[in-house]
Write an enzyme that holds these catalytic residues in place. Structure first.
Site, short mmCIF file in Angstrom:
data_model
loop_
_atom_site.label_atom_id
_atom_site.label_comp_id
_atom_site.label_asym_id
_atom_site.label_seq_id
_atom_site.Cartn_x
_atom_site.Cartn_y
_atom_site.Cartn_z
N LYS A 126 0.82 -1.22 0.00
CA LYS A 126 0.00 0.00 0.00
C LYS A 126 0.85 1.27 0.00
CE LYS A 126 -2.19 -1.11 3.80
NZ LYS A 126 -1.73 -2.50 4.01
N THR A 127 1.81 1.32 0.93
CA THR A 127 2.60 2.54 1.07
C THR A 127 3.43 2.81 -0.18
OG1 THR A 127 2.70 2.32 3.47
CG2 THR A 127 4.37 3.70 2.42
N GLU A 170 -3.69 6.07 1.36
CA GLU A 170 -3.46 4.68 1.71
C GLU A 170 -4.62 4.22 2.58
OE1 GLU A 170 -0.27 2.02 4.28
OE2 GLU A 170 0.43 3.80 3.22
#
Length: 475
Positions: A126-127, A170
């Site tokens: 995600k990041t 995110e």
């Protein structure tokens, strides 16, 4: 701890004076920064002094170190995360005074209101993916707002309020709070079992992602390589959403092909479009970048500009971040705390040593991979000890620290030794080091020129990188 109670999001303009408990955390501090830039009165508290608190104080936030009921006496809205315990005096006072109390994700939804929201969800990646997307959009002149889980190397920030229409976020599935978001566009990188202390079983994790897909307004972008993510595609199509698949799978709409690791970089092609070169290592990052390309093309951005934007991405903090070099040994740090994440980063590390990739400005590699792993959460260690051990078997030497409990209390019989005992390497190449202070010297004694050291985990293992470099320098 149970999943957060879902609430209807409140527009940021209606929040009044906002107090964030745990304001120094990555997610909370990002929301605070955006609120401050929009002129909202912000206060917050955290358990300890940090550079982040100083930054927010400089932006105008009223910052408290330590928690006390008096900190919420003049506020309208209190923002909490699931890391905040019921015994917190500020939370108790907010409940007593019947103040508006909202989860962090509801505050994120509030600042996303009125923008074209692009949420990046998934068990892993995600990041990095949201950071890549942010940098690519910036280089294309879009100036997006963003709130991601790690600081971008390019800006030094994990969140900012841009002038453009797009907001990149995110989406954290750990406590189910991503179900408070209603993005126009969403990426789902993968869906695997994790956070089973909250969800109970893998099926509940998959059901939560299915519910997240139901909240997407227009376009769902899913990884065709991952069964969990790919399973969302027919559900979304049945709702009338546009679905775009990406990855190495032959049937992917936007397909990653010809991946070639180049040490600390990776090259690949997007079928039908052209080649891309990333300044970060790993096959997984080639696939993450393809997700960004899939979204950018749907936004109408030219491939050549997107490619240039991706080339400018130099990583996010704690995502295979270089921490230094001494004695011919290079040290990196990673937030990896799930077996799949360890596997991806250790394979990338293997690409670096086998590809002769240098630490920027440092020596050529060609040696071994030394993994220094700190398990995160007792529950996760108990659930995945065997999988952690198997992943660490990709390294040449392994040092396992004790568990970083974070929000959890210790469990009898659950320690780093549980993981160390599952690593399929000769016993002399695996060390369980419960005394964290001993690790830098231990690693320096084992390392030799050409090796890379990779510290991994979501806890304070990140602090060891500079200390290992110092020990190496003293050899």
């Amino acid at each position: 701890m149970s999943l957060v109670k879902l609430v209807d999001p409140v527009p940021a303009a209606d929040l009044g004076r906002v107090h964030l408990i745990g304001i120094g955390g990555a997610g909370m501090s990002g929301i605070a920064r955006i609120l401050l830039k929009r002129g909202v009165a912000v206060s917050g508290s955290d358990a300890r002094v940090s550079d982040m608190l100083d930054e927010l104080r400089g932006l105008g936030a009223d910052i408290h170190v330590g928690h006390a009921a008096s900190h919420v006496k003049d506020v309208d809205t209190v923002v909490v995360s699931t890391a905040i315990r019921d015994s917190n005096p500020e939370l108790g006072e907010a409940l007593r005074r019947n103040l508006r109390i909202i989860p962090r994700a509801a505050a994120l939804a509030a600042v996303m209101t009125g923008r074209t929201g692009i949420a990046v969800a998934g068990t892993h990646g995600k990041t990095t993916t949201s950071s890549m997307l942010t940098v690519a959009l910036q280089k294309c002149g879009e100036d997006p707002s963003y709130c991601v889980g790690g600081r971008l190397v390019t800006t030094g920030l994990g969140a900012d309020d841009g002038t453009g229409e797009v907001f990149v976020a995110e989406a954290d599935e750990s406590d189910g709070s991503f179900l408070m978001l209603t993005p126009d566009v969403a990426i789902v990188t993968n869906v695997e079992a994790d956070h089973l202390d909250n969800y109970g079983d893998p099926q509940a994790v998959h059901e939560s992602f299915a519910r997240f897909a139901e909240r997407v307004g227009s376009i769902l972008v899913v990884c065709a390589d991952d069964p969990g993510a790919a399973a969302l595609a027919p559900l979304a199509r049945a709702r009338g959403l546009e679905v775009v698949t990406y990855g190495e799978a032959p049937a992917a709409d936007i397909r990653t092909v010809d991946i070639v690791p180049r040490g600390l970089e990776v090259e690949f092609h997007v079928a039908g479009h052209g080649g891309v070169r990333l300044a970060v290592p790993g096959r997984h990052n080639a696939v993450n970048a393809t997700a960004v390309i899939a979204v950018a093309l749907r936004l109408g951005l030219p491939f050549d500009e997107v490619r240039e934007g991706l080339a400018a991405f130099t990583g996010a903090k704690r995502r295979f971040e270089a921490r230094g070099e001494a004695g011919g040994v290079s040290v990196y740090d990673s937030y990896a705390h799930h077996p799949t994440e360890l596997t991806a980063d250790l394979r990338a590390a293997r690409d670096v040593v086998s590809g002769g990739g240098p630490l920027r400005g440092g020596p050529l590699h060609g040696g071994r991979v030394i993994a220094v792993f700190q398990p995160h959460l007792y529950s996760r260690t108990r659930f995945f000890a065997a999988e952690f051990g198997a992943a660490l078997g990709l390294a040449d030497e392994v040092v396992v620290l004790d568990v970083y409990g974070a929000r959890e209390d210790p469990e009898p019989g659950v320690s780093g030794a549980l993981v160390a005992g599952k690593v399929p390497l000769p016993s002399e190449r695996v060390v369980y080091a419960p005394e964290r202070a001993s690790v830098p010297a231990l690693v320096a004694a084992r390392a030799r020129p050409g090796d890379i050291v990779l510290t991994m985990g979501a806890g304070d293992v990140t602090d060891l990188g500079p200390r290992i470099v110092a020990e190496l320098s003293a050899k």
